[in-house]
Design a protein around this motif. Structure first.
Motif, PDB file in Angstrom:
ATOM      1  N   LYS A 165      43.276   9.292  39.359  1.00  0.00           N
ATOM      2  CA  LYS A 165      42.554   8.880  40.799  1.00  0.00           C
ATOM      3  C   LYS A 165      42.964   9.927  41.580  1.00  0.00           C
ATOM      4  N   LEU A 166      42.942  11.454  41.404  1.00  0.00           N
ATOM      5  CA  LEU A 166      42.886  12.377  42.256  1.00  0.00           C
ATOM      6  C   LEU A 166      41.661  12.694  43.165  1.00  0.00           C
ATOM      7  N   PRO A 167      41.768  12.945  44.262  1.00  0.00           N
ATOM      8  CA  PRO A 167      40.445  13.116  45.208  1.00  0.00           C
ATOM      9  C   PRO A 167      39.437  14.133  44.655  1.00  0.00           C
ATOM     10  N   GLN A 168      38.342  13.891  44.287  1.00  0.00           N
ATOM     11  CA  GLN A 168      37.634  14.918  43.711  1.00  0.00           C
ATOM     12  C   GLN A 168      37.197  15.992  44.758  1.00  0.00           C
ATOM     13  N   ASP A 169      37.193  15.554  45.899  1.00  0.00           N
ATOM     14  CA  ASP A 169      36.868  16.614  47.131  1.00  0.00           C
ATOM     15  C   ASP A 169      37.950  17.512  47.315  1.00  0.00           C
ATOM     16  N   LYS A 170      38.952  17.345  46.863  1.00  0.00           N
ATOM     17  CA  LYS A 170      40.220  18.181  47.118  1.00  0.00           C
ATOM     18  C   LYS A 170      40.562  19.107  45.908  1.00  0.00           C
ATOM     19  N   LEU A 171      39.628  19.065  44.799  1.00  0.00           N
ATOM     20  CA  LEU A 171      40.022  19.780  43.623  1.00  0.00           C
ATOM     21  C   LEU A 171      39.237  21.089  43.564  1.00  0.00           C
ATOM     22  N   TYR A 172      39.925  22.351  42.982  1.00  0.00           N
ATOM     23  CA  TYR A 172      38.955  23.457  42.746  1.00  0.00           C
ATOM     24  C   TYR A 172      39.428  23.809  41.337  1.00  0.00           C
ATOM     25  N   ALA A 173      38.597  24.907  40.873  1.00  0.00           N
ATOM     26  CA  ALA A 173      38.633  25.484  39.564  1.00  0.00           C
ATOM     27  C   ALA A 173      38.717  26.796  39.588  1.00  0.00           C
ATOM     28  N   THR A 174      39.531  27.948  39.185  1.00  0.00           N
ATOM     29  CA  THR A 174      39.253  29.039  38.863  1.00  0.00           C
ATOM     30  C   THR A 174      38.627  29.399  37.568  1.00  0.00           C
ATOM     31  N   VAL A 175      38.101  30.502  37.563  1.00  0.00           N
ATOM     32  CA  VAL A 175      37.702  31.273  36.371  1.00  0.00           C
ATOM     33  C   VAL A 175      37.911  32.702  36.375  1.00  0.00           C
ATOM     34  N   HIS A 176      37.816  33.201  35.174  1.00  0.00           N
ATOM     35  CA  HIS A 176      37.881  34.801  35.126  1.00  0.00           C
ATOM     36  C   HIS A 176      36.812  35.523  35.599  1.00  0.00           C
ATOM     37  N   GLU A 177      37.384  36.457  36.512  1.00  0.00           N
ATOM     38  CA  GLU A 177      36.072  37.267  37.262  1.00  0.00           C
ATOM     39  C   GLU A 177      35.536  38.301  36.393  1.00  0.00           C
ATOM     40  N   GLY A 178      35.986  38.677  35.116  1.00  0.00           N
ATOM     41  CA  GLY A 178      35.834  39.804  34.347  1.00  0.00           C
ATOM     42  C   GLY A 178      36.761  40.904  34.600  1.00  0.00           C
ATOM     43  N   ASP A 179      36.664  41.788  33.580  1.00  0.00           N
ATOM     44  CA  ASP A 179      37.572  43.037  33.542  1.00  0.00           C
ATOM     45  C   ASP A 179      36.752  44.123  33.129  1.00  0.00           C
ATOM     46  N   ALA A 180      36.220  45.263  33.673  1.00  0.00           N
ATOM     47  CA  ALA A 180      35.505  46.422  33.214  1.00  0.00           C
ATOM     48  C   ALA A 180      36.456  47.132  32.285  1.00  0.00           C
ATOM     49  N   GLY A 181      37.700  47.117  32.636  1.00  0.00           N
ATOM     50  CA  GLY A 181      38.789  47.872  32.036  1.00  0.00           C
ATOM     51  C   GLY A 181      38.864  47.297  30.361  1.00  0.00           C
ATOM     52  N   MET A 182      38.562  46.116  30.274  1.00  0.00           N
ATOM     53  CA  MET A 182      38.566  45.476  29.053  1.00  0.00           C
ATOM     54  C   MET A 182      37.269  45.312  28.309  1.00  0.00           C
ATOM     55  N   ASN A 183      36.315  45.876  29.121  1.00  0.00           N
ATOM     56  CA  ASN A 183      34.758  45.680  28.543  1.00  0.00           C
ATOM     57  C   ASN A 183      34.468  44.224  28.517  1.00  0.00           C
ATOM     58  N   LEU A 184      34.968  43.209  29.679  1.00  0.00           N
ATOM     59  CA  LEU A 184      34.837  41.902  29.527  1.00  0.00           C
ATOM     60  C   LEU A 184      34.101  41.458  30.828  1.00  0.00           C
ATOM     61  N   GLY A 185      33.081  40.800  30.629  1.00  0.00           N
ATOM     62  CA  GLY A 185      32.288  40.376  31.819  1.00  0.00           C
ATOM     63  C   GLY A 185      32.841  39.050  32.291  1.00  0.00           C
ATOM     64  N   PRO A 186      32.262  38.236  33.345  1.00  0.00           N
ATOM     65  CA  PRO A 186      32.804  37.097  34.072  1.00  0.00           C
ATOM     66  C   PRO A 186      32.515  35.843  33.235  1.00  0.00           C
ATOM     67  N   ASP A 187      33.420  35.108  33.168  1.00  0.00           N
ATOM     68  CA  ASP A 187      33.114  33.838  32.538  1.00  0.00           C
ATOM     69  C   ASP A 187      32.341  33.091  32.956  1.00  0.00           C
ATOM     70  N   ASP A 188      31.205  33.288  32.758  1.00  0.00           N
ATOM     71  CA  ASP A 188      29.939  32.398  33.277  1.00  0.00           C
ATOM     72  C   ASP A 188      29.769  31.131  32.619  1.00  0.00           C
ATOM     73  N   GLU A 189      30.420  30.943  31.524  1.00  0.00           N
ATOM     74  CA  GLU A 189      30.333  29.649  30.608  1.00  0.00           C
ATOM     75  C   GLU A 189      31.120  28.659  31.138  1.00  0.00           C
ATOM     76  N   ALA A 190      32.292  29.062  31.728  1.00  0.00           N
ATOM     77  CA  ALA A 190      33.276  28.163  32.355  1.00  0.00           C
ATOM     78  C   ALA A 190      32.740  27.806  33.642  1.00  0.00           C
ATOM     79  N   ARG A 191      32.422  28.786  34.142  1.00  0.00           N
ATOM     80  CA  ARG A 191      31.732  28.351  35.714  1.00  0.00           C
ATOM     81  C   ARG A 191      30.740  27.323  35.603  1.00  0.00           C
TER      82      ARG A 191
END
Length: 890
Positions: free
Chosen positions: A119-145
């Motif tokens: 029963k945690l309040p929905q309006d107080k919750l956040y989620a983070t996702v990976h922004e991507g990393d050019a050095g690893m040749n990896l784009g942002p995690d759009d799937e998780a977003r």
């Protein structure tokens, strides 16, 4: 208000209802992982599943895992007490998928549990996702977003960099982006900064649950290759989520901690919340009492290295903070009892082992209190010495020695220094501590069991399982799956090659549980291998180690595997004997006795157990007699298989550090012993034959060791003892029954002769003293004696020096030389009134260099030696020159 135990139960039930197998928490001592000092996350026990090295009968799992973060690269120790969230010991709730579900389900499960169940309040919750990393040749995690967008508005889905939102198991291997779930606890939890937002180090935006999406395999060159079956690893701290659900400001205010805090308040007389400084100490003691109870419960004992060193630091840090609360007697073991009461529902083994756990902690407390008193004496002595020499800085070397060797708190040193106007060389202390931490880090790196590497890992992935039939038969047919030599796979091997062989089926027992591996013969159509050892690697991979002694062997061949029957029988006798010994020790010494290690071999056994003092000769004899009595009773040895939970319920003893599956093997001697054990045993106790204890010793604080022999090895031992006694009787020319009396008379005669020798040496030294001290040379107003004496050890030289002090109380210097066949001896004595002009230690160093040695000492007396006795005269002449120059120069 939901209690922490209810949250734990609801979490596990939630995932059980969704097809997850609930896996019991593993030990705090990690298995199969040399990179970890302690289990520090829920995924540790599943690591080999993620790596594809181990297959389990399920693809979904959930657990509440005991974790420890103190020591090595995961070290929260120094932060504990000063923050609301840091712990050494904590529980991590986690759900896992091994190539089954992925991001969609992981996010869905997490959201549903937090919102619908907690029963945690929905309006107080956040989620983070990976922004991507050019050095690893990896784009942002759009799937998780996109998946989070089903539950959260866009402004509460935040992109974070690799350092925060990408997880890797190591430099290579499985890895992937993360998604953190964060809750806004409100400005009252914040730092007050206008820029406070998710990612800030304060407690307002609190990280609750980390979802790791393992979707790549990182290659040695850094390339990320998608995994064919991506996996999920999540972790949520029970204490942290309980604090949020219960609406309290810190983890230390949750219900799990309440009885512990109350116990500390009762013992100390200080109320939590009344004084911020005292609160730090109360939190430290509360946290560390949990860590100590669980570590000891999992078989760790205080010591000066590895895990034991961390436990010792944890206990001693708690005791230091106890002193700040006025607790100067052992108290932590009492707090540990409150821990056990608080955690008994989830971890009943704590209650079962409470006597042992509390005794270990109390023993360490008593030792530390003695250490603290000893350290204070050392510190006071050093302070007096510094005062005498006009110094006012306590050296960093002493502070480090007091802390590292004696566990003496550094803050006590600084407090004492401050009270008398002294300073402390903290820079020197920190430099030495840095070196010590580096040594510890290197030591801890290898503190786990050997990992499966290289070719063995490759074979482990290929071989689903090796069928072991060695309980039922000593001979079987199998097929060679792999041949290894020098860490390389071979297709074939010839006579003279030393090899390791993996077969699909074997009767050979692989070394495990303290029992050594079988030896024997592997026979193929074109050759044979003499097996000298059998090893069992993680994942139940069995290696037959030996040498090709006939012809050749090839991968794919069918072979006959024949175990050495006599060696197996001898080993079985010793293994069953350890069970009888364990049960008997508990009967004679008490229920606190627990097995903490063993070695079972054809020729001997070694049994380590928990106990706090040496056994008396009478106790050892009693134990030996009782074991032999059980052997004569010819009790049956019954072996059954059942679930782990059923085995423990029926009273079977599970051993520290041992890893058990869902189905376990129970070895029972009815009416005496019942243990979980995978080893080989005799059918009845009389098969053991006889049992004799060879030795009993201490190997660590609270751990004793018994070495013994059984069966044929016992007969050989008795025969050897009799042979030695007969030979000794022949040497002494007396009957065997008179050997003891004859030896006692000889020892008495030896004592008399030693006294006579000492008397004669004293007379010789006295004569030498008279000769040496008779005619001092005048140098200025000082009487100087530089002479070689007829003495051949340092003790005799000190005797001459003592006579010198009695005869010349002021204005006198003695330089004395002596020699043996291969060594020169030197001594310098200076009357105290001259030490400002001549320092005995400085002078001896110059003289010692002449004879090829080194030396030093006090201002009034110093000794040295060197390997060049032929240069003794030169050294004495140099002494005359130095003294003449110093004493005759006005």
């Amino acid at each position: 208000m939901k209690k922490a135990g209810e949250i734990r139960s609801e979490f596990l039930q939630f995932f059980r209802d969704r097809g997850h197998t609930i896996v019991k928490s593993s030990s705090l001592i990690p298995r199969d992982d040399p990179t970890l000092l302690f289990t520090n996350a829920g995924m540790v026990q599943f690591k080999r599943c993620f790596l594809g090295e181990e297959k389990r009968p399920y693809v979904r799992a959930a657990s509440s895992q005991k974790c420890m973060r103190a020591g090595g690269k995961h070290n929260d120790l120094e932060n504990v007490g000063y923050t609301a969230r840091h712990h050494t010991f904590f529980e991590m709730l986690g759900n896992f998928s091994f190539g089954d579900y992925f991001k969609k389900e992981a996010i869905e499960f997490a959201w549903e549990f937090l919102v619908n169940y907690l029963k945690l309040p929905q309006d107080k919750l956040y989620a983070t996702v990976h922004e991507g990393d050019a050095g690893m040749n990896l784009g942002p995690d759009d799937e998780a977003r996109e998946l989070w967008a089903r539950y959260l508005p866009e402004d509460r889905i935040l992109a974070f960099p690799t350092k925060d939102n990408f997880w890797a198991m190591g430099d290579t291997g499985p890895c992937g982006p993360c998604s953190e779930i964060i809750i806004d606890q409100g400005p009252e939890f914040g730092c007050g900064s206008a820029d406070c937002k998710p990612g800030c180090d304060c407690d307002r935006y609190l990280e609750l649950w980390n979802l790791v999406f393992m979707q790549f395999d990182r290659k040695p060159d850094g390339t990320l290759v998608p995994l064919p079956r991506p996996s999920i690893d999540t972790g949520m701290g029970l204490e942290r989520i309980a604090a949020v659900v219960q609406g309290v400001p810190s983890n230390y205010d949750i219900d799990l901690f309440k009885p512990i805090m109350e116990k500390i308040e009762e013992l100390s007389g200080h109320r939590y919340g009344a004084d911020k400084t005292k609160d730090v100490s109360i939190k430290v003691i509360a946290d560390h009492s949990r860590a100590a109870a669980f570590l000891v419960g999992d078989g760790v004992l205080p010591s000066n290295e590895g895990r034991g060193y961390v436990l010792r630091r944890v206990i001693r840090r708690a005791l230091r903070h106890g002193r700040f609360l006025g607790l100067d007697r052992p108290f932590l073991h009492e707090v540990a009892l409150a821990v056990m009461e608080s955690m008994k529902d989830a971890y009943p083994e704590l209650i079962e082992n409470r006597r042992y756990i509390t005794e270990v902690i109390k023993y360490e407390e008593e030792r530390f209190n003695e250490t603290l008193d000893f350290g204070l004496r050392l510190l006071n002595q050093e302070i007096e010495r510094l005062k005498d020499t006009g110094q006012s800085t306590i050296p960093g070397e002493l502070v480090f020695k007091l802390y590292d060797t004696y566990g003496f708190p550094t803050d006590i040193v600084t407090d004492m220094a401050r009270s008398i106007g002294f300073s402390v060389d903290l820079e020197g202390y920190e430099s030495l501590m840095k070196e010590q931490r580096e040594r510890s880090r290197l030591h801890w790196k290898g503190s786990g069991e050997a990992a499966v590497e290289g070719v063995y890992k490759e074979i482990g992935r290929e071989v689903a399982t090796v069928e072991f039939v060695g309980y039922e038969t000593l001979e079987t047919e199998g097929r060679i799956l792999a041949i290894i030599a020098g860490n390389k796979r071979l297709n074939a091997a010839s006579r003279g090659d030393r090899v390791e062989i993996v077969t699909d089926r074997t009767s050979f027992y692989g070394e495990s549980g303290g029992q050594v591996g079988d030896r024997g013969l592997i026979e193929g159509p074109k050759g044979a291998v003499t097996v000298v050892d059998t090893k069992k690697l993680p994942g139940d991979l069995i290696l037959h180690v030996g040498e090709v002694t006939e012809g050749s062997i090839e991968v794919g061949e069918s072979v006959r595997l024949v175990v050495d029957a006599e060696a197996r029988a001898d080993t079985a006798r010793h293994h069953t004997a350890t069970h009888l010994l364990h049960a008997t020790l508990r009967k004679v010494l008490g229920e606190h006795v627990k097995q903490s290690g063993s070695l079972v071999a054809p020729d001997r056994l070694r049994f380590d157990f928990t106990h706090f003092r040496a056994l008396t000769p009478e106790e050892l004899e009693t134990v030996e007699n009782l074991v032999n009595e059980e052997i004569r009773k010819n009790r049956s040895v019954c072996i059954t298989q059942m679930s782990y939970d059923e085995a423990v319920r029926t009273g079977a003893v599970a051993l520290f550090e041992e890893k058990y599956g869902d189905v376990v093997r129970v070895v029972e001697v009815p009416g005496l012993s019942k243990e979980l054990c995978g080893g080989t045993h005799v059918r009845a106790t009389s098969d053991i034959g006889a049992f004799f204890i060879l030795n009993e010793s201490g190997i660590a604080g609270g751990v004793r060791r018994i070495e013994a022999v059984a069966g044929r090895a016992a007969v050989r031992w008795v025969q050897n003892q009799r042979r030695m006694l007969r030979e000794l009787a022949d040497i002494l020319r007396v009957p065997m029954e008179n050997v003891k009396d004859r030896v006692e008379k000889l020892l008495e005669r030896e004592k008399q002769l030693e006294k006579e020798i000492e008397r004669l040496k004293y007379e010789i030294t006295a004569a030498a003293s008279r000769d040496v001290l008779a005619s001092p040379e005048a140098m200025g107003d000082v009487r100087v004696i530089v002479s070689e004496a007829d003495v051949d050890d340092h003790a005799a030289m000190r005797e001459v020096y003592d006579r010198f002090k009695e005869r010349y109380r002021d204005k006198a210097v003695l330089v004395l030389g002596g020699r043996t066949e291969d060594k020169a001896l030197l001594l310098v004595g200076v009357s105290r009134d001259l030490t400002g002009r001549i320092h005995a230690g400085d002078l001896i160093r110059e003289l010692a260099s002449v004879v090829g040695g080194r030396g030093g000492g006090r201002p009034d007396m110093a000794q040295a030696g060197g390997p060049n006795p032929e240069k003794l005269g030169e050294a004495l002449e140099k002494a005359r020159e130095i003294l003449r120059r110093v004493l005759t120069t006005a």
